[in-house]
Design a protein around this motif. Structure first.
Motif, PDB file in Angstrom:
ATOM      1  N   MET B 511       0.813  -1.200   0.000  1.00  0.00           N
ATOM      2  CA  MET B 511       0.000   0.000   0.000  1.00  0.00           C
ATOM      3  C   MET B 511       0.849   1.254   0.000  1.00  0.00           C
ATOM      4  O   MET B 511       0.379   2.334  -0.269  1.00  0.00           O
ATOM      5  N   ALA B 512       2.130   1.094   0.337  1.00  0.00           N
ATOM      6  CA  ALA B 512       2.957   2.286   0.544  1.00  0.00           C
ATOM      7  C   ALA B 512       3.310   2.954  -0.773  1.00  0.00           C
ATOM      8  O   ALA B 512       3.191   2.373  -1.840  1.00  0.00           O
ATOM      9  N   GLN B 513       3.787   4.171  -0.670  1.00  0.00           N
ATOM     10  CA  GLN B 513       4.208   4.928  -1.862  1.00  0.00           C
ATOM     11  C   GLN B 513       5.436   4.285  -2.494  1.00  0.00           C
ATOM     12  O   GLN B 513       5.518   4.122  -3.697  1.00  0.00           O
ATOM     13  N   THR B 514       6.414   3.954  -1.651  1.00  0.00           N
ATOM     14  CA  THR B 514       7.601   3.260  -2.153  1.00  0.00           C
ATOM     15  C   THR B 514       7.574   1.849  -1.595  1.00  0.00           C
ATOM     16  O   THR B 514       7.938   1.625  -0.443  1.00  0.00           O
ATOM     17  N   PRO B 515       7.169   0.891  -2.405  1.00  0.00           N
ATOM     18  CA  PRO B 515       7.023  -0.463  -1.869  1.00  0.00           C
ATOM     19  C   PRO B 515       8.374  -1.090  -1.562  1.00  0.00           C
ATOM     20  O   PRO B 515       9.391  -0.753  -2.155  1.00  0.00           O
ATOM     21  N   ARG B 516       8.369  -1.995  -0.594  1.00  0.00           N
ATOM     22  CA  ARG B 516       9.588  -2.713  -0.245  1.00  0.00           C
ATOM     23  C   ARG B 516       9.798  -3.797  -1.282  1.00  0.00           C
ATOM     24  O   ARG B 516       8.984  -4.674  -1.437  1.00  0.00           O
ATOM     25  N   LEU B 517      10.894  -3.716  -1.991  1.00  0.00           N
ATOM     26  CA  LEU B 517      11.216  -4.760  -2.956  1.00  0.00           C
ATOM     27  C   LEU B 517      12.357  -5.599  -2.396  1.00  0.00           C
ATOM     28  O   LEU B 517      12.822  -5.389  -1.292  1.00  0.00           O
ATOM     29  N   ILE B 518      12.824  -6.528  -3.226  1.00  0.00           N
ATOM     30  CA  ILE B 518      13.954  -7.351  -2.799  1.00  0.00           C
ATOM     31  C   ILE B 518      15.172  -6.461  -2.639  1.00  0.00           C
ATOM     32  O   ILE B 518      15.503  -5.674  -3.520  1.00  0.00           O
ATOM     33  N   ASP B 519      15.851  -6.566  -1.478  1.00  0.00           N
ATOM     34  CA  ASP B 519      17.005  -5.712  -1.208  1.00  0.00           C
ATOM     35  C   ASP B 519      18.320  -6.376  -1.520  1.00  0.00           C
ATOM     36  O   ASP B 519      19.324  -5.705  -1.687  1.00  0.00           O
ATOM     37  N   GLY B 520      18.331  -7.696  -1.529  1.00  0.00           N
ATOM     38  CA  GLY B 520      19.593  -8.383  -1.768  1.00  0.00           C
ATOM     39  C   GLY B 520      19.336  -9.821  -2.151  1.00  0.00           C
ATOM     40  O   GLY B 520      18.232 -10.330  -2.022  1.00  0.00           O
ATOM     41  N   ILE B 521      20.373 -10.466  -2.635  1.00  0.00           N
ATOM     42  CA  ILE B 521      20.240 -11.833  -3.122  1.00  0.00           C
ATOM     43  C   ILE B 521      21.222 -12.707  -2.364  1.00  0.00           C
ATOM     44  O   ILE B 521      22.373 -12.313  -2.106  1.00  0.00           O
ATOM     45  N   VAL B 522      20.778 -13.902  -1.993  1.00  0.00           N
ATOM     46  CA  VAL B 522      21.665 -14.905  -1.437  1.00  0.00           C
ATOM     47  C   VAL B 522      21.782 -16.001  -2.480  1.00  0.00           C
ATOM     48  O   VAL B 522      20.782 -16.602  -2.871  1.00  0.00           O
ATOM     49  N   LEU B 523      22.982 -16.239  -2.952  1.00  0.00           N
ATOM     50  CA  LEU B 523      23.196 -17.225  -4.003  1.00  0.00           C
ATOM     51  C   LEU B 523      23.654 -18.510  -3.345  1.00  0.00           C
ATOM     52  O   LEU B 523      24.701 -18.549  -2.704  1.00  0.00           O
ATOM     53  N   THR B 524      22.877 -19.577  -3.449  1.00  0.00           N
ATOM     54  CA  THR B 524      23.193 -20.800  -2.709  1.00  0.00           C
ATOM     55  C   THR B 524      23.662 -21.893  -3.653  1.00  0.00           C
ATOM     56  O   THR B 524      23.556 -21.785  -4.870  1.00  0.00           O
ATOM     57  N   LYS B 525      24.181 -22.952  -3.065  1.00  0.00           N
ATOM     58  CA  LYS B 525      24.639 -24.140  -3.784  1.00  0.00           C
ATOM     59  C   LYS B 525      25.710 -23.789  -4.812  1.00  0.00           C
ATOM     60  O   LYS B 525      25.722 -24.314  -5.922  1.00  0.00           O
ATOM     61  N   PHE B 526      26.574 -22.869  -4.409  1.00  0.00           N
ATOM     62  CA  PHE B 526      27.615 -22.420  -5.324  1.00  0.00           C
ATOM     63  C   PHE B 526      28.680 -23.483  -5.539  1.00  0.00           C
ATOM     64  O   PHE B 526      29.420 -23.451  -6.526  1.00  0.00           O
ATOM     65  N   ASP B 527      28.766 -24.451  -4.615  1.00  0.00           N
ATOM     66  CA  ASP B 527      29.789 -25.477  -4.779  1.00  0.00           C
ATOM     67  C   ASP B 527      29.384 -26.522  -5.807  1.00  0.00           C
ATOM     68  O   ASP B 527      30.204 -27.321  -6.221  1.00  0.00           O
TER      69      ASP B 527
END
Lengths: 259, 574
Positions: B511-527
């Protein structure tokens, strides 16, 4: 006996030089030319790679471009947010022969790192421009950028002289250089703890993690850095506004020292 | 510099190009001779030129004025005679139709018009008989409306008449009883008992052996392989190659000189030079697991950036393009704003409120595992953590987190941290509302003085609308400090879809004027990936948010931060 043995060889050489065989002579001349060219080239490279640049760094709207324009032309100019670098040769006022290349880099978040990458190797000195009026709000961003500049491996290796210019002193609300220094030291102290505690890089062994700033155990101080750091106050706009001169004698004196 | 999104003017791009060219041409000398000082000292009287260019651009984009309406005199109607416009009751349908067409009425239905209803004829008649030339639009409308209703009434009458004969027909059919209790198997059995099991069940005429068996030439009993269509493709390739070979031979000598010329001289890059190299680079990127659309867009942007650039001596097109691509990739991976979690936690500590991190992602990417790793890292740095088990759907989710909590507490017992438990689990079992649990967990953390709250959510597919709404509600209501999207490095083109849809759902339901979007990414299973690290590029390109953590295993120490240069080197490696 030795002289006897050498004699025929010397005789052969003398005979060669007197009656030169064109093939051998031309080969010798060619080799000599190549050697001389290589020497000259290395000499020229060495000359070119001597660092003569003074970088103007800082956050957006710190006043770098106006400072650049004032230093070069002495006139006031309306400026826009830079999106690319500008460079020009700056002649120190009293000493005509001494000159440095001033390079004004954009301060925008998305551009500053890539331009720093390009020019950091050529830097003899760095002027870090700080907006003294908005400093209280922007402390974290200023410290973060300064930290990134200071831990850069090239910067640490070359240790260029660092001047932190507290700009916009003509405004009454501007913070003094002393206060800015204290705040930055505190913030950098915190930053080096958090940054070194971050999870190690993907190939941790190769890069060895972020460099440690200053001495461990003691609170961070600008005197702990390998380069000379000074703080000056200046005002690119000048106390008399746009018609008058800019107010940066300390900055000019420091530049004269560097050149 | 122009911002297209504020004013959607169609001429902006062209205007900027024109201004650019004009300015450069006009002040070419000053730039070339004096360089930067010329820029600073010169006076640029460009305002008139700019206004002229702006006017041209505006005019070129102006929409044509709407066509002027014809006056009455110009229209056809005024040229018709009076007689044909007179309507009388019982008029022939043909004339009526022509009349209607002349007036431009869209209503067809010639048969309905035929007999004007007796009901409405009365009031129509006086007006019809009167001044024919001045049939106003309203009257035409009214007349059409009445005819339309007449038609409807007629249709209604017709339809009311039609069910009756049908009902009478239905009575003839046998009633079908569906009541299971009284199901009479005998009544429902339509099979011919005489034919069950007998060989003549299917009449011979209906069965055609040819069509049923298909290929008559097959060997009975043999199982054939799946047929490939590779033969056609191979032929096509051969056909394409053949014409290209002779052209290569012809251009051999010229090509060699061209290459030498390109090496030494100062050649400016054109699209044709770059295209083959870019194609190869694009395929290379796709082979390294970068999403296909991202690879295409990347190569496009590199091409645009390099177009017209003058190459230095001894640099080939390949090396220039590779270097430009490398720079672009490094810039994509290096975030605009570096997410420094520890610094922000310290800030939140000062304000005496907990720092809330939410983990979201699709099923099975490693949210709970990486949550445990991150809480271990936070504890090592001396912050107390509250884990909120908002995954109330998956069986065993709460128990998994409880096991992690126990292990972490065993690794960092309260005694070594001044008597306070570093990790605690806040759970309310299964089946409850996740957003509510999150809110309670945050207020519990505030009361008990926890530094960080890690909220674990259930995995959900990006096109599952109700679950996405629930996630968006959780994030909008609780306003976390950091929203982390957990994505696995194995994902290919799906990454684009996942991130776009997650961001969209978060933006739509806020509902807000500036919606909360994804702020960061965690990249998993990199091995699990060797050097096919393209997923990192895809994800950061879509969201332009940094990769905060990289998960490289299943133990607590397998948490890393991203090293942009190393990833790009692995990506560009042949």
């Amino acid at each position: 006996a030795m002289a006897g043995r050498l004699e025929p060889h010397l005789e052969a050489l003398r005979r060669e030089l007197r009656a030169p065989d064109p093939a051998v002579l031309s080969v010798l001349l060619a080799l000599l030319a190549v050697a001389v060219t290589l020497l000259i080239w290395r000499f020229v490279q060495g000359r070119r790679s001597s660092r003569k640049a003074v970088l103007l760094l800082g956050l957006c709207d710190a006043g770098k471009t106006l400072l650049f324009a004032r230093l070069l032309t002495g006139k006031y100019r309306d400026t826009q947010t830079s999106i690319t670098d500008s460079s020009a040769v700056y002649r120190v006022s009293n000493n005509k022969s001494a000159n440095v290349t001033l390079i004004d880099l954009p301060g925008h978040k998305s551009l500053r790192l890539q331009f720093l990458e390009r020019f950091k190797a050529a830097a003899r000195a760095i002027v870090f421009v700080v907006d003294s009026v908005a400093f209280q709000r922007e402390v974290k961003d200023v410290a973060e950028f300064l930290y990134q500049v200071l831990v850069d491996s090239t910067v640490l290796k070359n240790a260029p002289a660092l001047l932190i210019a507290c700009n916009k002193q003509d405004v009454t609300m501007a913070k003094s250089a002393k206060l800015i220094q204290q705040q930055l030291e505190k913030e950098l102290n915190t930053l080096r703890v958090t940054r070194s505690a971050a999870p190690t890089s993907l190939d941790g062994s190769a890069t060895g993690g972020p460099a440690q700033l200053g001495k461990k155990g003691k609170d961070f101080d600008f005197s702990q850095l390998p380069m000379k750091v000074e703080f000056v106050e200046c005002s690119a706009r000048g106390s008399k506004g746009e018609e008058g001169d800019a107010d940066f004698e300390d900055l000019e004196k420091w530049l004269a020292k560097i050149a | 510099v122009g911002f297209q999104k504020i004013l959607t003017l169609t001429y902006v791009d062209k205007l900027i190009d024109d201004v650019h060219k004009e300015f450069r041409d006009k002040y070419r000398n000053e730039f070339q001779q004096k360089g930067t000082l010329g820029l600073l000292n010169g006076t640029f009287d460009f305002k008139d030129d700019f206004m002229r260019l702006l006017r041209d651009a505006e005019e070129s984009s102006k929409v044509r004025a709407p066509t002027v309406m014809k006056t009455f005199e110009q229209s056809l109607k005024s040229q018709k005679t009076v007689k044909c416009m007179i309507e009388t009751r019982g008029e022939k349908p043909k004339e009526k139709v022509k009349n209607k067409k002349n007036k431009g009425s869209k209503k067809e239905g010639t048969e309905a018009v035929a007999a004007p209803g007796k009901a409405s004829a009365g009031d129509k008649q006086p007006s019809a008989a009167g001044d024919r030339e001045e049939l106003t639009k309203d009257e035409i409308l009214q007349k059409n409306r009445e005819e339309f209703f007449k038609r409807h009434m007629k249709a209604g009458e017709k339809s009311s008449k039609s069910p009756k004969p049908e009902a009478q027909k239905e009575k003839g059919k046998k009633p079908r009883v569906w009541d299971l209790g009284n199901s009479n198997a005998k009544v429902l059995d339509y099979s011919n008992s005489a034919t069950n099991g007998s060989a003549e069940a299917c009449p011979v005429e209906e069965f055609d052996p040819d069509t049923a068996l298909g290929d008559r030439n097959r060997e009975p009993g043999r199982l054939y392989d799946l047929e490939y269509e590779s033969d056609d493709e191979a032929e096509e390739e051969k056909v394409i190659q053949n014409p290209s070979k002779p052209s290569a031979k012809k251009g051999g000598l010229g090509g060699m000189f061209g290459m030498l010329k390109g090496l030494v001289g100062s050649k400016s890059l054109t699209r044709e030079d770059m295209d083959p190299v870019l194609e190869k680079m694009k395929d290379h990127l796709i082979a390294k697991n970068v999403a296909a659309e991202i690879a295409v867009q990347l190569c496009e942007s590199v091409a645009k950036k390099l177009e017209g650039k003058v190459m230095g001596t001894f640099t080939t097109v390949t090396s220039t393009v590779k270097q430009a691509l490398q720079e672009a990739l490094v810039q994509i991976l290096q975030p605009q704003r570096r997410v420094d979690v520890l610094r922000d936690v310290m800030d939140a500590q000062r304000h005496r409120r907990p720092y809330v991190v939410t983990f979201c992602g699709v099923n099975g990417v490693g949210k709970s595992t990486n949550l445990a790793k991150i809480s271990f890292w936070l504890i090592e740095n001396g912050f107390s953590v509250l884990i909120a088990a908002c995954d109330t759907f998956r069986a065993g989710a709460v128990e998994q987190l409880r096991t992690h909590t126990r292990r972490l507490n065993a690794l960092h017992p309260p005694e070594s941290h001044g008597g306070r438990t570093m990790v605690q689990l806040y759970e309310k079992g299964y089946g409850k509302d996740a957003a509510g649990i999150a809110m309670e967990a945050i207020s519990y953390a505030r009361n008990q003085g926890f530094d960080v709250v890690l909220v674990d959510t259930a995995g959900r597919m990006q096109d599952n609308a109700p679950l996405m709404t629930a996630l968006a509600k959780l994030i909008a209501v609780n306003a976390p400090d950091l929203v982390l999207f957990v994505g696995e490095a194995l994902v290919g083109n799906e990454a684009v879809d996942q991130l776009v849809k997650f961001n969209k759902a978060l933006a739509d339901h806020s509902m807000a004027q500036t919606p909360r979007l994804i702020d960061g990414i965690v990249l998993t299973k990199f091995d699990t990936i060797d050097d096919k690290v393209g997923a990192a590029i895809s994800m950061t390109y879509i969201t332009s948010k940094p990769i905060v953590f990289v998960g490289t295993g299943q133990t607590y120490c397998d948490l890393r931060s991203l090293n942009a240069k190393a990833v790009v080197a692995a990506l560009m490696k042949a």
